[in-house]
Every structure is written in C-alpha cells, then in structure tokens.
Design an enzyme around this catalytic site. Sequence first.
Site, PDB file in Angstrom:
ATOM      1  CE1 TYR A   1      54.231  90.126  24.418  1.00  0.00           C
ATOM      2  CE2 TYR A   1      55.854  91.052  23.001  1.00  0.00           C
ATOM      3  CZ  TYR A   1      54.038  89.923  23.660  1.00  0.00           C
ATOM      4  OH  TYR A   1      52.414  89.803  22.567  1.00  0.00           O
TER       5      TYR A   1
ATOM      6  CD  GLU B   1      48.265  92.073  19.419  1.00  0.00           C
ATOM      7  OE1 GLU B   1      48.539  93.177  18.960  1.00  0.00           O
ATOM      8  OE2 GLU B   1      49.298  91.465  19.374  1.00  0.00           O
TER       9      GLU B   1
ATOM     10  CD1 TRP C   1      54.132  94.817  22.495  1.00  0.00           C
ATOM     11  CD2 TRP C   1      52.858  94.443  21.783  1.00  0.00           C
ATOM     12  NE1 TRP C   1      53.891  93.626  22.975  1.00  0.00           N
ATOM     13  CE2 TRP C   1      52.247  93.146  22.494  1.00  0.00           C
ATOM     14  CE3 TRP C   1      50.711  94.836  22.230  1.00  0.00           C
ATOM     15  CZ2 TRP C   1      52.014  92.700  23.352  1.00  0.00           C
ATOM     16  CZ3 TRP C   1      49.623  94.455  22.539  1.00  0.00           C
ATOM     17  CH2 TRP C   1      50.201  93.205  23.078  1.00  0.00           C
TER      18      TRP C   1
END
Length: 187
Positions: A18, A40, A48
């Site tokens: 990522y 988000e 995350w």
Amino acid sequence: MDKKRCFWVNSDQIYIDYHDKEWGTPVYDDKTLFEFLILETFQAGLSWITILKKRENFRKAFDDFDYQKIALYSEEKYDSLLQDSGIIRNKLKVKSAITNAKFFMEVQKEFGSFSKFIWGYVDGKPIVNTFHKREDVPATTELSDKISKDLKKRGFKFVGSTVMYAYMQAVGMVNDHTTDCFRYNEI
C-alpha cells in the site's frame, strides 16, 4: 538493500505494498476517490491496517465501490451489510456509506466531478510537505478543517478533519512521505 520507508510502515506485506504503490500517489479518478472516502470513513477510530486487510471484503460488499449502486441501497441491503463479518459492522458507518454516495453524486452534478471539487482545494496539484519525522506530520490542518466543514455542510458523514487529512494523504492531495522515504521524490 532495503528501501527506506515512512515511519508508519510495518513489516506486513499489505502495508508495504500500500505504501509503495498507492499512498500519496495523486488520484483524480472519481471511482477511486470514492473508494478512499469509504475506506477512510470506516477507518475512523480504527487502525489503517485493519481496513487494508478487509479492503477486498469491502470491495465485494459495496459493489466494487460503485457509488451509483450504493446510493440506491435498500433497507435489506443495509441489513445484510450489518451481518457481513468481512467488513466493519458499525451501523452509523454503513449508513454513512449510503448517505455519502448520494452526496458524492450531488457534488458531481454541481462541479462536473468529485475530483474537480476536491482537487480544487489545492489548485489541482499536491501540496508537497517536507516532514522529516513522525512528530512533524500533523493529524489535521486548516485545510482539512475547511474541507471537513464543507463536506459536513453538504450532508456527508464521518468526514471530520482527521479523517479528511488522512484522505488527503491517501489520495495524494498532500505528499506526506517523510523526506528520507524513497517514495518522497518518486511522487
């Protein structure tokens, strides 16, 4: 030789991929901008890495992040999402995905695309920061405050300033790779 990466990247391959391929790369495509908005907003209050590990489950559950379909989700679809153990089953966040899809399309109607709207805050090009260490990187800025207020005024949910700054980082509106990270100069 190992590449130097931002402080937040751990040894998990999904995190490395990522960081190396997506985070901070400017995104102008509405579909991808919506995907990151959904991810988000679901990340609020969570790590995350939790979201990244469930990303493909989210993609499947939310019709490949098709905001036109999501905006039309029925109560039955909403209920089925709350039963889906592959995603974050928070009632308010699931409801916000549906709500935000509707308002996302309203913004598209007004501005021609969500991309024109969101990138308009930075004149269409990323803000390049020069952060050297973790302590330098803010959680919010005046700009994320402004975007958050605007989106909330338009009806969006789960778009607080911290969420919006993380969004700006993810979609490359700001280059917050630390200056010693190999991606800093690539972007």
